[in-house]
Design an enzyme around this catalytic site. Structure first.
Site, mmCIF file in Angstrom:
data_model
loop_
_atom_site.group_PDB
_atom_site.id
_atom_site.type_symbol
_atom_site.label_atom_id
_atom_site.label_comp_id
_atom_site.label_asym_id
_atom_site.label_seq_id
_atom_site.Cartn_x
_atom_site.Cartn_y
_atom_site.Cartn_z
ATOM 1 N N ASP A 228 -19.057 18.299 14.746
ATOM 2 C CA ASP A 228 -18.023 18.084 14.740
ATOM 3 C C ASP A 228 -17.169 19.690 15.272
ATOM 4 O O ASP A 228 -16.725 20.220 15.106
ATOM 5 C CB ASP A 228 -17.862 18.831 12.960
ATOM 6 C CG ASP A 228 -17.653 17.223 12.152
ATOM 7 O OD1 ASP A 228 -19.001 16.270 12.091
ATOM 8 O OD2 ASP A 228 -16.148 16.992 12.562
ATOM 9 N N LYS A 239 -22.436 16.119 9.961
ATOM 10 C CA LYS A 239 -22.076 15.148 9.302
ATOM 11 C C LYS A 239 -23.654 16.136 8.117
ATOM 12 O O LYS A 239 -24.886 15.951 8.917
ATOM 13 C CB LYS A 239 -22.684 13.992 8.993
ATOM 14 C CG LYS A 239 -21.830 13.109 7.685
ATOM 15 C CD LYS A 239 -21.097 13.412 7.193
ATOM 16 C CE LYS A 239 -19.849 13.843 7.566
ATOM 17 N NZ LYS A 239 -18.770 14.552 6.146
HETATM 18 C C1 LIG Z 1 -17.246 11.598 16.830
HETATM 19 S S1 LIG Z 1 -17.423 11.719 15.599
HETATM 20 C C2 LIG Z 1 -18.561 13.844 15.622
HETATM 21 C C3 LIG Z 1 -18.435 13.643 14.111
HETATM 22 O O1 LIG Z 1 -17.023 14.176 13.369
HETATM 23 C C4 LIG Z 1 -19.018 12.941 12.832
HETATM 24 O O2 LIG Z 1 -20.522 13.037 13.383
HETATM 25 C C5 LIG Z 1 -18.880 13.344 12.099
HETATM 26 O O3 LIG Z 1 -19.445 14.693 11.282
HETATM 27 C C6 LIG Z 1 -17.654 12.717 11.149
HETATM 28 O O4 LIG Z 1 -17.936 13.230 9.938
HETATM 29 P P1 LIG Z 1 -16.453 12.843 8.374
HETATM 30 O O5 LIG Z 1 -16.412 13.536 7.315
HETATM 31 O O6 LIG Z 1 -16.583 11.509 8.334
HETATM 32 O O7 LIG Z 1 -14.788 13.295 9.164
#
Ligand SMILES: CSC[C@@H](O)[C@@H](O)C(=O)COP(=O)(O)O
Length: 341
Positions: A228, A239
């Site tokens: 992220d 995550k």
């Molecule tokens: C291309 S997705 C990369 C990250 O956004 C993904 O691994 C993630 O952690 C998503 O978290 P989320 O909370 O479901 O938006």
């Protein structure tokens, strides 16, 4: 704005629709999104999610509102409000910064629309580049472990880490994926399992706490995860549970790769400790909810710690798979990320 179509977001004939990722895989419901409050709610409730997709969804809405005649000052407020919905994923900030630049142009409507279109198309191309570069790291017969959902649902293209897996399967076949269910919101169990099934890639779903014993048994060859936000020193937020995997991979000597586009780099942030981590509702940990309803199993007022993300230190990463190349520890120590952005 021209028609733009991805797995979980569509702009078609002047209407923006978003596939509800909270209801997947058992219900496929598309929300029409015409206003800032609806988009904020879709983002906050993770109906639209994934670092790249959040930024693109917010951008398409801003472009749509510009075309509908919203004033420059109201668009500026909309951009600020959308940007505040999720603090960790930097892609949203990247997209909103580009739109702010477009908003000061004389023909700001055309500039905002073309910026949103470019961001969307750029994401598709970035996904293809990451997939190409990452697939080279995968061998026929590999058992790959992944966390959360990083596929087409989370981007405008084929995805980040899951895009690599998709390309590797197309190229060599014979790939098997261990899918972490990804508590508390089950993006692995609900979304990654759904996408792998759709792509006919063999997978096995596991609870997050089963990864260690699989690694000890020699049943995991490589780990690919998304990000992220990647800080200037290579630390990255993803995550919650990603850091656990990185520590386990290090202990078991298993290659651990992070896959992300240029839009996920944040070289203004020196290291992972400076990344803001979103805290979410206690009920996400007290129980579970989805298309099947809601169940709370903990005492109603149980004290809860619920960070949505954790930070993995650069020292635990084998390779950073970016759209521009695969970088190793020595590249990162020499400050390559700062040169890329
Ligand atoms: C291309 S997705 C990369 C990250 O956004 C993904 O691994 C993630 O952690 C998503 O978290 P989320 O909370 O479901 O938006």
């Amino acid at each position: 704005m021209q028609d733009l179509i991805a797995s979980s977001i569509k702009y078609q004939q002047g209407t923006l629709t978003v596939l509800d990722q909270y209801l997947l895989p058992h219900q496929q419901h598309w929300h029409v999104c015409n206003d800032v409050e609806t988009m904020k709610d879709l983002i906050l409730t993770l109906k639209i999610r994934g670092a790249p997709l959040i930024g693109l969804g917010a951008s398409l809405l801003v472009a749509h509102l510009a075309e509908q005649g919203m004033s420059q000052s109201a668009l500026a407020v909309a951009i600020d409000e959308l940007e505040a919905t999720r603090p960790t994923a930097v892609n949203l900030m990247h997209c909103m910064a580009k739109l702010r630049l477009a908003l000061v142009e004389t023909d700001y409507v055309a500039a905002v629309v073309s910026t949103a279109e470019q961001l969307f198309k750029e994401d598709i191309a970035l996904c293809d580049s990451m997939a190409e570069r990452g697939a080279v790291l995968v061998d026929k017969g590999d058992n790959i472990l992944t966390h959360c959902n990083t596929g087409a649902l989370a981007t405008a293209g084929v995805g980040t880490a899951l895009g690599v897996i998709h390309k590797a399967q197309q190229r060599h076949g014979d790939i098997h994926v261990w899918v972490d269910e990804t508590r508390p919101l089950l993006q692995g169990g609900r979304l990654t399992a759904f996408e792998l099934e759709r792509w006919q890639i063999p997978y096995t779903l596991i609870c997050d706490n089963m990864a260690a014993s699989l690694m000890a048994a020699g049943k995991v060859d490589k780990i690919f995860v998304g990000a992220d936000r990647i800080a200037a020193n290579g630390d990255f937020a993803n995550k919650v549970g990603t850091y656990n995997l990185a520590v386990l991979a290090h202990f078991h000597n298993i290659p651990f790769y992070v896959v992300a586009p240029l839009t996920t780099l944040d070289t203004q942030t020196a290291c992972g400790a400076n990344i803001e981590i979103e805290q979410r509702s206690p009920n996400e940990v007290r129980g579970v909810s989805g298309s099947f309803g809601e169940a709370i199993w903990a005492p109603t007022n149980a004290k809860v710690h619920n960070p949505a993300f954790d930070v993995t230190p650069a020292s635990l990463v084998t390779g950073w798979v970016l759209d521009s190349g695969v970088y190793n520890q020595s590249d990162i120590e020499q400050g390559i990320l700062k040169k890329l952005k």
